[in-house]
Design an enzyme around this catalytic site. Structure first.
Site: not given
Ligand SMILES: Cc1ncc(COP(=O)(O)O)c(C=O)c1O
Length: 335
Positions: A45, A270
């Site tokens: 981010k 994630s």
């Molecule tokens: C830990 C994590 N993984 C993945 C994402 C997803 O990214 P995007 O918002 O670009 O789809 C985020 C977004 O906040 C995140 O905090």
């Protein structure tokens, strides 16, 4: 020659994150991970936050020492915006769902953000009536528009452009143009759409795969689009995701644990979710170069991981000691 300030040095560290081969997973298909926790505030981010602030500066929306940036976010965007905005001379207020991990809230506080908590689900929901965090941030900012700026990562084109201009080119160059599959978790959709758009210009046959968690998930930063509307930023380019996987909490946590056991990488949930999806795809392939996005590391998730029996407390302590490729972060409240 003038020496660089700490602020400049930190801002220059946004992007250009390492791409490493996950050797214990590579076989006829090569598997690489983009370690986004190498960004100065610890997640993917930082890119979106920096691009959104620079864009607002260019448009004359922000005034140093006067403007306040306010954003609804489940964590990483808040950390990135707060860290980067403070370096650039702006105050930050974050509207955050109460279920977000206590470690994340502590980091935000340490970085100097003012926090408003709502009873929202883990991620602010975009659908009308279910988006307390978004509604509250809007209400606060619209009352004093001359002071407040809400970047709104769910609609801000600079979020998409961050990945089109930085992450995408990096993946292309770091694989010498050999990437065949790109996997990213879906939150705002900035990462998957921006990277996919760039890579497809280079080679239209590259497959971009979006990963969502199950309904009622525990995966901070991601969203399930059966229970939450797709953000406008994602919706308008959703055809850039060639395929989708939906991954359960259990599958995400199992992959998270396995990444530590096999690769000594302590990843955030994630990343486990994205890895579980990529492994399903790898099982169907006879060759190729698969790139997975690891959005943040696991240090903020001790309470989640111990509550969900991913790691015991002592296993987590051991993981902190043994994990490779963790970086030093400019806040010290984690671990
Ligand atoms: C830990 C994590 N993984 C993945 C994402 C997803 O990214 P995007 O918002 O670009 O789809 C985020 C977004 O906040 C995140 O905090």
């Amino acid at each position: 020659m003038a020496t660089k300030t700490l602020s400049t040095k930190l801002l220059e560290r946004i992007g250009n994150t390492p791409l490493i081969e996950l050797k214990s997973y590579s076989n006829k298909v090569k598997v690489f991970a983009k370690l986004e926790w190498y960004n100065p505030f610890g997640s993917v981010k930082d890119r979106a936050a920096y691009w959104m602030i620079k864009d607002a500066e260019k448009k004359g929306i922000l005034k140093k020492g006067q403007s306040i940036i306010i954003e609804p976010t489940s964590g990483n965007t808040g950390i990135a915006l707060t860290g980067i905005a403070k370096l650039m001379g702006y105050d930050v207020e974050i509207v955050i769902p109460e279920k977000v991990s206590s470690e994340t809230k502590m980091i935000l506080g340490n970085l100097g953000a003012k926090l408003y908590e709502t009873t929202d689900d883990l991620c602010p929901r975009v659908g009308v009536g279910t988006d307390q965090s978004i509604a509250l941030a809007r209400a606060i900012s619209s009352a004093r528009p001359q002071i407040y700026f809400m970047p709104n990562q769910y609609e801000n084109e600079a979020n998409y452009r961050a990945h089109y201009e930085s992450t995408g080119p990096e993946v292309w160059e770091q694989t010498n143009g050999k990437v065949t599959h790109f996997f990213a978790g879906a939150g705002t959709g900035g990462t998957i759409t921006g990277v996919s758009s760039f890579l497809k210009e280079k080679n239209p046959s590259i497959k971009a795969v979006a990963v969502q968690p199950q309904k009622q998930h525990l995966i901070q930063g991601l969203r399930n689009f059966e229970e939450s509307d797709m953000p406008p930023l994602f919706k308008k380019r959703k055809e850039l995701a060639d395929d989708w996987y939906t991954i359960t909490n259990d599958e995400s946590f199992k992959a998270t644990k396995e990444l530590f056991e096999k690769e000594k990488l302590l990843v955030g949930p994630s990343s486990g979710c994205v890895m579980a999806a990529a492994l399903k795809e790898v099982g169907k392939l006879n060759g190729g170069v698969v790139v997975v996005t690891f959005a943040d590391d696991g240090r903020k998730f001790r309470s989640l991981y111990t509550n969900q029996n991913v790691f015991t407390d002592s296993e987590f302590d051991r993981a902190l000691k043994e994990a490779r490729m963790l970086t030093e972060l400019p806040f010290d409240s984690i671990g």
